[in-house]
Scaffold this motif. Sequence first.
Motif, PDB file in Angstrom:
ATOM      1  N   SER A  65      91.445  41.289  61.210  1.00  0.00           N
ATOM      2  CA  SER A  65      92.190  42.485  61.556  1.00  0.00           C
ATOM      3  C   SER A  65      92.906  42.998  60.323  1.00  0.00           C
ATOM      4  O   SER A  65      93.286  42.224  59.458  1.00  0.00           O
ATOM      5  N   THR A  66      93.092  44.308  60.238  1.00  0.00           N
ATOM      6  CA  THR A  66      93.922  44.865  59.178  1.00  0.00           C
ATOM      7  C   THR A  66      95.261  45.341  59.715  1.00  0.00           C
ATOM      8  O   THR A  66      96.115  45.768  58.955  1.00  0.00           O
ATOM      9  N   SER A  67      95.442  45.273  61.024  1.00  0.00           N
ATOM     10  CA  SER A  67      96.719  45.714  61.584  1.00  0.00           C
ATOM     11  C   SER A  67      97.790  44.679  61.291  1.00  0.00           C
ATOM     12  O   SER A  67      97.532  43.480  61.242  1.00  0.00           O
ATOM     13  N   PHE A  68      99.013  45.151  61.114  1.00  0.00           N
ATOM     14  CA  PHE A  68     100.120  44.231  60.901  1.00  0.00           C
ATOM     15  C   PHE A  68     100.399  43.417  62.155  1.00  0.00           C
ATOM     16  O   PHE A  68     100.914  42.319  62.072  1.00  0.00           O
ATOM     17  N   GLY A  72     100.124  39.805  61.457  1.00  0.00           N
ATOM     18  CA  GLY A  72     101.471  39.253  61.571  1.00  0.00           C
ATOM     19  C   GLY A  72     101.563  38.119  62.567  1.00  0.00           C
ATOM     20  O   GLY A  72     102.195  37.094  62.306  1.00  0.00           O
ATOM     21  N   VAL A  73     100.921  38.293  63.720  1.00  0.00           N
ATOM     22  CA  VAL A  73     100.947  37.237  64.735  1.00  0.00           C
ATOM     23  C   VAL A  73     100.267  35.983  64.206  1.00  0.00           C
ATOM     24  O   VAL A  73     100.815  34.876  64.294  1.00  0.00           O
ATOM     25  N   ILE A  74      99.093  36.134  63.623  1.00  0.00           N
ATOM     26  CA  ILE A  74      98.353  34.976  63.115  1.00  0.00           C
ATOM     27  C   ILE A  74      99.140  34.269  62.011  1.00  0.00           C
ATOM     28  O   ILE A  74      99.296  33.048  62.025  1.00  0.00           O
ATOM     29  N   LEU A  75      99.666  35.029  61.047  1.00  0.00           N
ATOM     30  CA  LEU A  75     100.399  34.414  59.943  1.00  0.00           C
ATOM     31  C   LEU A  75     101.700  33.778  60.407  1.00  0.00           C
ATOM     32  O   LEU A  75     102.067  32.695  59.945  1.00  0.00           O
ATOM     33  N   THR A  76     102.396  34.430  61.323  1.00  0.00           N
ATOM     34  CA  THR A  76     103.652  33.869  61.820  1.00  0.00           C
ATOM     35  C   THR A  76     103.411  32.581  62.583  1.00  0.00           C
ATOM     36  O   THR A  76     104.127  31.596  62.405  1.00  0.00           O
ATOM     37  N   GLU A  77     102.375  32.573  63.413  1.00  0.00           N
ATOM     38  CA  GLU A  77     102.105  31.363  64.199  1.00  0.00           C
ATOM     39  C   GLU A  77     101.478  30.252  63.363  1.00  0.00           C
ATOM     40  O   GLU A  77     101.888  29.098  63.452  1.00  0.00           O
ATOM     41  N   ARG A  78     100.494  30.594  62.523  1.00  0.00           N
ATOM     42  CA  ARG A  78      99.746  29.559  61.807  1.00  0.00           C
ATOM     43  C   ARG A  78     100.380  29.122  60.488  1.00  0.00           C
ATOM     44  O   ARG A  78     100.167  27.988  60.064  1.00  0.00           O
ATOM     45  N   GLU A 129     105.674  41.159  62.064  1.00  0.00           N
ATOM     46  CA  GLU A 129     104.959  42.084  61.175  1.00  0.00           C
ATOM     47  C   GLU A 129     105.339  41.961  59.699  1.00  0.00           C
ATOM     48  O   GLU A 129     104.481  42.123  58.839  1.00  0.00           O
ATOM     49  N   PRO A 130     106.615  41.699  59.354  1.00  0.00           N
ATOM     50  CA  PRO A 130     106.978  41.708  57.932  1.00  0.00           C
ATOM     51  C   PRO A 130     106.155  40.774  57.038  1.00  0.00           C
ATOM     52  O   PRO A 130     105.899  41.106  55.888  1.00  0.00           O
ATOM     53  N   ILE A 131     105.703  39.639  57.539  1.00  0.00           N
ATOM     54  CA  ILE A 131     104.895  38.747  56.694  1.00  0.00           C
ATOM     55  C   ILE A 131     103.538  39.376  56.381  1.00  0.00           C
ATOM     56  O   ILE A 131     102.936  39.088  55.356  1.00  0.00           O
ATOM     57  N   ALA A 132     103.075  40.264  57.244  1.00  0.00           N
ATOM     58  CA  ALA A 132     101.764  40.892  57.051  1.00  0.00           C
ATOM     59  C   ALA A 132     101.806  42.038  56.049  1.00  0.00           C
ATOM     60  O   ALA A 132     100.756  42.457  55.550  1.00  0.00           O
ATOM     61  N   PHE A 133     102.993  42.554  55.725  1.00  0.00           N
ATOM     62  CA  PHE A 133     103.084  43.669  54.786  1.00  0.00           C
ATOM     63  C   PHE A 133     102.388  43.353  53.462  1.00  0.00           C
ATOM     64  O   PHE A 133     101.798  44.228  52.844  1.00  0.00           O
ATOM     65  N   TYR A 159     109.267  41.753  53.251  1.00  0.00           N
ATOM     66  CA  TYR A 159     110.271  40.708  53.338  1.00  0.00           C
ATOM     67  C   TYR A 159     109.848  39.720  54.413  1.00  0.00           C
ATOM     68  O   TYR A 159     109.005  40.015  55.262  1.00  0.00           O
ATOM     69  N   LEU A 160     110.439  38.561  54.354  1.00  0.00           N
ATOM     70  CA  LEU A 160     110.245  37.583  55.419  1.00  0.00           C
ATOM     71  C   LEU A 160     111.407  37.698  56.394  1.00  0.00           C
ATOM     72  O   LEU A 160     112.540  37.951  55.991  1.00  0.00           O
TER      73      LEU A 160
END
Length: 182
Positions: A65-68, A72-78, A129-133, A159-160
């Motif tokens: 996905s390219t959406s935040f 964002g969900v994947i990066l925040t959880e994983r 979302e911020p981690i995905a920026f 930002y985190l």
Amino acid sequence: VSGGNGFESPLQNLFTTTDWVLTPQLARNLGLPSQGDGYRVYDAAGLPQRAGLLTHPGFVANIGSTSFVGRGVILTERVLCREIQPPPPGIQNEIDQTAEETLDYTPRQASDYRFGLGGVCEACHSTFEPIAFAFEQFYVLGNYSVRDDQGRNLFATGYLQTKSGGMGPSYQSAPELMQILA
């Protein structure tokens, strides 16, 4: 992660390594000269927008996905090991309407729109979302560009989010975020 000396490197090095296993085609796609057939270790240190396995095209493509929101969900959880709660009941129509209204937006523009809605939308989306920026400049298959297919600028600043919901450390690029995560 091998440190080249036979000893294992600290886990933090996963966020900063530039030693990547690539195929010749993937190396060429990144602008690196092929080292021959099969999987080889390539040094991606000459690619300033890349650092760590989170910027490896294989990881970026695996997110799908390219959406935040998706990233964002994947990066925040994983990566941050934080649980994201599902949307509250009864707001699916608002989610669908927002997705339709932001269809032609860049990921950053869509995120700004969601944050501007305030209330439950901003409260939830601002947690992941911020981690995905940092990854807006990476296409779904891991290619890198500072402009989208319509010529609009893409950014990697952000930002985190802290565990308490505040604004944590800021970054100007994906490699800077990798340093923070390390």
